[in-house]
Each structure stands twice: as C-alpha cells, then as structure tokens.
Design a protein around this motif. Structure first.
Motif, PDB file in Angstrom:
ATOM      1  N   GLY A 208      45.741  36.932  41.081  1.00  0.00           N
ATOM      2  CA  GLY A 208      45.456  38.101  40.260  1.00  0.00           C
ATOM      3  C   GLY A 208      44.324  38.437  39.343  1.00  0.00           C
ATOM      4  N   ARG A 209      43.151  37.225  40.235  1.00  0.00           N
ATOM      5  CA  ARG A 209      41.858  37.897  39.389  1.00  0.00           C
ATOM      6  C   ARG A 209      40.667  37.618  40.736  1.00  0.00           C
ATOM      7  NH1 ARG A 209      41.339  34.291  34.558  1.00  0.00           N
ATOM      8  NH2 ARG A 209      43.440  33.543  33.556  1.00  0.00           N
ATOM      9  N   THR A 210      41.174  38.776  41.909  1.00  0.00           N
ATOM     10  CA  THR A 210      40.410  38.887  42.470  1.00  0.00           C
ATOM     11  C   THR A 210      38.429  39.365  42.151  1.00  0.00           C
ATOM     12  OG1 THR A 210      41.748  39.886  43.348  1.00  0.00           O
ATOM     13  CG2 THR A 210      39.162  40.967  44.744  1.00  0.00           C
ATOM     14  N   TYR A 211      37.954  38.639  43.038  1.00  0.00           N
ATOM     15  CA  TYR A 211      36.572  38.444  42.251  1.00  0.00           C
ATOM     16  C   TYR A 211      35.807  38.791  43.185  1.00  0.00           C
ATOM     17  CZ  TYR A 211      32.265  35.960  40.812  1.00  0.00           C
ATOM     18  OH  TYR A 211      31.326  34.886  39.856  1.00  0.00           O
ATOM     19  N   ARG A 212      34.156  39.972  42.712  1.00  0.00           N
ATOM     20  CA  ARG A 212      33.894  40.865  43.826  1.00  0.00           C
ATOM     21  C   ARG A 212      32.550  40.049  42.551  1.00  0.00           C
ATOM     22  NH1 ARG A 212      37.937  43.812  42.705  1.00  0.00           N
ATOM     23  NH2 ARG A 212      39.193  44.260  44.928  1.00  0.00           N
ATOM     24  N   GLY A 213      31.198  40.165  43.761  1.00  0.00           N
ATOM     25  CA  GLY A 213      30.324  39.922  43.626  1.00  0.00           C
ATOM     26  C   GLY A 213      29.395  38.854  43.211  1.00  0.00           C
TER      27      GLY A 213
ATOM     28  N   GLY B 298      35.392  39.574  47.235  1.00  0.00           N
ATOM     29  CA  GLY B 298      36.540  39.419  47.410  1.00  0.00           C
ATOM     30  C   GLY B 298      37.681  38.691  48.336  1.00  0.00           C
ATOM     31  N   THR B 299      36.805  39.000  49.369  1.00  0.00           N
ATOM     32  CA  THR B 299      37.640  38.469  50.685  1.00  0.00           C
ATOM     33  C   THR B 299      36.272  37.837  51.787  1.00  0.00           C
ATOM     34  OG1 THR B 299      38.923  40.798  51.127  1.00  0.00           O
ATOM     35  CG2 THR B 299      38.935  39.004  52.671  1.00  0.00           C
ATOM     36  N   ALA B 300      35.244  38.618  52.059  1.00  0.00           N
ATOM     37  CA  ALA B 300      34.373  37.623  52.652  1.00  0.00           C
ATOM     38  C   ALA B 300      33.305  37.305  51.695  1.00  0.00           C
ATOM     39  CB  ALA B 300      33.493  38.846  53.599  1.00  0.00           C
ATOM     40  N   VAL B 301      32.758  35.778  52.099  1.00  0.00           N
ATOM     41  CA  VAL B 301      32.432  35.114  51.295  1.00  0.00           C
ATOM     42  C   VAL B 301      30.735  34.292  52.270  1.00  0.00           C
ATOM     43  CG1 VAL B 301      31.652  32.899  49.566  1.00  0.00           C
ATOM     44  CG2 VAL B 301      33.955  33.958  50.287  1.00  0.00           C
ATOM     45  N   VAL B 302      30.068  35.811  51.672  1.00  0.00           N
ATOM     46  CA  VAL B 302      28.528  34.832  52.359  1.00  0.00           C
ATOM     47  C   VAL B 302      27.892  34.374  51.845  1.00  0.00           C
ATOM     48  CG1 VAL B 302      26.534  36.679  53.340  1.00  0.00           C
ATOM     49  CG2 VAL B 302      29.018  37.261  53.377  1.00  0.00           C
ATOM     50  N   PRO B 303      27.384  33.038  51.686  1.00  0.00           N
ATOM     51  CA  PRO B 303      26.354  32.514  50.624  1.00  0.00           C
ATOM     52  C   PRO B 303      24.803  33.242  51.309  1.00  0.00           C
ATOM     53  CG  PRO B 303      27.504  30.881  52.041  1.00  0.00           C
ATOM     54  CD  PRO B 303      27.872  32.405  52.670  1.00  0.00           C
TER      55      PRO B 303
END
Ligand code: AMP
Ligand code: GLY
Length: 422
Positions: free
Chosen positions: A261-266, A201-206
């Motif tokens: 308001g669509r916090t994305y985790r996964g 939801g914050t960090a993005v690790v490709p």
C-alpha cells in the motif's frame, strides 16, 4: 507549462537546467534556488520544507507541475498535500518516501522481499546496542533510523568508534528524534554504485549508472559528506551487475511497495555495494542523488518533461529513454571545513573564465551586489561531458583551475576508479 522546482542545491540547478531545454516548459520557478539557478529560473524565497507556503505559491501562480529535489519535504508528505489540492507533482507520497525516512522500515521491507542487503539488528535502547556491538565485534556500521542530512551513518572500524556513535546518536541525540532507534549493520566491502531509476509504480526504467565519492578527502579518506563528486556511467556496473540491480533490487522493491500500500512513483535511488556475492543495498533514497543528478542529467537525451508525464500517466513502460554516448564528471568545490562547520560569504572568482561547454552547477551560492559568494558547504559542481570518463574528468579539472574562493577544497581524484578500470 509553468514548472516549480523545490530545493536550492546542485541537484536542483541540474533539474532547472534540464527542464529549460524542454520545448514544453515556458516558465520555471525555483524555491528557494540559489545564485546560479537565478540565472535560469525565477527564484522564490520559500524554504524547501515550508509545504503550506509552497502549496499556496503553486496555487496562486497556477503552476502546472512541481518537482521536488530534497528528501525532507518528500518524507513530510508534500506530494500528498499537493495531490489533495488537485495539483500535479512528481515524486513519491509520504508513505512511499518513508523508505528513506526510516532505515528500519527499509531494512524490514528488504528482508520481507528478499532484497540483498547487509545483516542487521535494530535497537531502541543504547545499552542493548552497545552489548550487541561488544558481542558481535567490529567493523560494523551504525545508522540513525531517521533523516540526518546524510550524516547519520558511521562506519566503525574499532569498538570505541562504534560505541561512541551509539552514544552520540541515541543518548546525546545529535540528530534529534532521528536517533530514537539505530540500525547496526554488517560492514560490506566492495565498490559502491548508485543506480537511479524512474518508476510509475509498475515499470522501472534505470538511468545511466553513476558513482558518488562520499568521503571528504582523496583516496576515500576523511569523514562522510553529502558527496564530493560523481561521474556516469561507471564500469563497476557491468551488464551482470545491472541485471542483478534491476531483477533482485529495484523490481522486487517497487512490486513490494505496491503490495504494502506504498505505491512508489518518481525517482528511486539504490545505493549499492558491489560485493563478491553481487550487489547489496546500502540505502534507498527517494529522489535524485546530489551530486549524481549533475552527471546523470547531463547525459539524459530525452526531454525530462516527457518522462515525468509518462510516470504521472502510468505509461512509463511504453517509453524509450535515450542517453548521450560518452561520460560526464562532476567535481564538487566545497567550503573549508565542510562537512564540519564552515564560513559563508567568500567571494567566488573566475566563473566567467570557465569554457562554455563546461557546466558549473551552483549548490551553496548567493548574490551579494555584483558578486557571487559562498553560501553553503558544497558550493559548486563543475561538470564536463566528453567521450570517456577520463576525458570528462580532465576537462572538469581544467575548468576547476579557473575558479577560486578562499578556502576552496575539492577532491583531485574524482572518477579514479573508472580511470583504473580503463
Ligand atoms: P548510507 O547513507 O546508508 O548510504 O550510508 C552512507 C555511506 O556509508 C555509504 O555510501 C557507504 O559508504 C557507507 N555504508 C553504509 N552502509 C554500509 C555497510 N553496511 N557497509 C559498508 N559501508 C556502508
Ligand atoms: N549523493 C548521495 C545522496 O544524494 O544521498
């Protein structure tokens, strides 16, 4: 830890295979699984879309963590349902997964957050869609708004194809309610690239980059399929393209989703076209790609459970994810007729003759007595890891020669673009 994997295709087999390597995992269940997964996990006869039954099962078995492979349960809110029941599950909520569930929403968010993508227009009336096609000309791409099992996109080179696509999607409703609206897009040209990433939801690790082969036949001919093969990493993902994909696409998307308001985790999957103007988004998927998961997970060095724990705890930014050197290639073996109608129940021979260093991920397979038989369109994903893409492709194709079932069809040119680059 007891883990449940939801789904029953090649991607889920790859997930089960990877999870089994984690010292933290004691038991794995898979719903519904397939004949190959059954050798590595306990298969449970519950459909991937039956969310109430999955929840009851997870509760009864005291499952510690659930992973979801396919998009349908994710967009239907399986993550919300499990979380409301106090159970741990890895994946985006229904509100976040809507970026795959509605192409209109995905396009609107891309426009709002300046994420590069094809020009587009949205229609809920077939006559107006047809008028737009006639006025703007072809080529164009017609997309059903909702989920259509990877079949809702028609790349139209001539006006008749485009108008027929509008008619079958909006009037005949071949994809049901998914065709209530269409997106008509500018046709982009370039090389395609799949970038999957973990995000909390914050960090993005490709992850390592990959390339799918969507068309049914060699030379990218024939109809679009779910994917006939994939490899990783891909040379089209240069350092510059990688930075652009991260800075112009993934990071603004994940930030934008949080502020919506669509916090994305996964796992987030960006399907990109690398155009002369840089990478542009074709689609977002809210899960691992299939078949991309097979080569990508084959190269993942780090324990998948550790990554998932970091995502769930919101500390992905502190984690180092390691990848094996070299490359992986997955060749999909499909039933005759796929992606159209096909027969099931053909006996699969030769699996025992495949060398042990090659992994054959099962997709559409079932057990019938002592035999393994075909049970879907995409049947197997023969996956090899080697020092280079060319070597991995040679190893995978040598193993493909060992396997046989009546009507087996596959592309002989998986990874051809990487071979041309080298
Ligand atoms: P999608 O499911 O949206 O990724 O579309 C499936 C496939 O259709 C993509 O992998 C591309 O090959 C093709 N496609 C989708 N959108 C476009 C576009 N705007 N221009 C050219 N090809 C496209
Ligand atoms: N391989 C494309 C997809 O998973 O949607």
């Amino acid at each position: 830890m007891k883990v449940l994997v939801v789904g029953g295709g090649g991607r889920e087999h790859a997930l089960v295979w990877k999870l089994r390597q984690s010292p933290q995992v004691k038991e794995i269940y898979c719903a519904p699984g397939n004949a190959g997964i059954a050798g590595e996990a306990a298969c449970v006869n519950i459909g991937a879309e039956d969310i109430p039954a999955l929840r009851s099962f997870a509760r009864q078995q005291a499952i510690d963590l659930t992973l979801v492979g396919p998009e349908v349960p994710l967009t239907a809110g399986i993550v919300d349902v499990f979380q409301e029941s106090g159970m741990r599950i890895f994946g985006p909520t229904g509100a976040a997964a809507a970026i795959e569930g509605s192409k209109v929403l995905a396009k609107e968010l891309m426009a709002k957050y300046n994420i590069p993508s094809a020009r587009y227009a949205v229609f809920d009336d077939p006559d107006r869609a047809a008028g737009y096609i006639k006025a703007n000309g072809v080529p164009c791409v017609v997309k059903a708004d909702g989920l259509a099992a990877g079949k809702g996109v028609i790349v139209a080179g001539d006006e008749e194809t485009a108008l027929n696509a509008v008619c079958s999607i909006m009037v005949d409703r071949i994809f049901g309610e998914a065709g209530r609206r269409v997106v008509i897009e500018e046709c982009l040209t370039g090389e395609e690239l799949s970038i999957l990433a973990f995000t909390d939801g914050t960090a993005v690790v490709p992850m390592v980059s990959s390339q799918d082969h969507k068309r049914a036949f060699d030379g990218d001919k024939g109809p679009n399929t779910g994917g006939m093969g994939a490899y990783a990493p891909t040379p089209v993902c240069t350092d510059k393209v990688y930075r652009q994909a991260l800075d112009e696409v993934l990071v603004p998307l994940i930030r934008g989703m949080a502020s919506e308001g669509r916090t994305y985790r996964g796992v987030i999957y960006a399907g990109l076209m690398v155009t002369a103007e840089g990478p542009k988004v074709l689609e977002f998927n809210v899960r691992f790609g299939d078949p991309e998961a097979q080569p990508v997970l084959s190269l993942l060095e780090t324990d998948l459970i550790e990554i998932i724990e970091a995502v769930l705890a919101g500390r992905l930014g502190q984690m180092d994810i390691l990848w094996k050197k070299g490359a992986a290639v997955c060749v999909v073996l499909a039933s005759a007729g796929y992606p159209g109608p096909y027969r099931k129940g053909k006996v699969i021979r030769g699996l025992a003759d495949v060398p042990p260093e090659i992994k054959v991920f099962h997709a559409g397979t079932a057990r019938r007595g002592d035999e393994i038989v075909t049970d879907g369109g995409r049947v197997l994903g023969v996956t090899a890891v080697a020092g280079s893409v060319s070597e991995a492709a040679d190893k995978a194709y040598a193993a493909v020669e060992r396997v046989y079932f009546d009507g087996m069809q596959f592309r002989r040119d998986i990874a051809y673009r990487a071979r041309q680059h080298s």
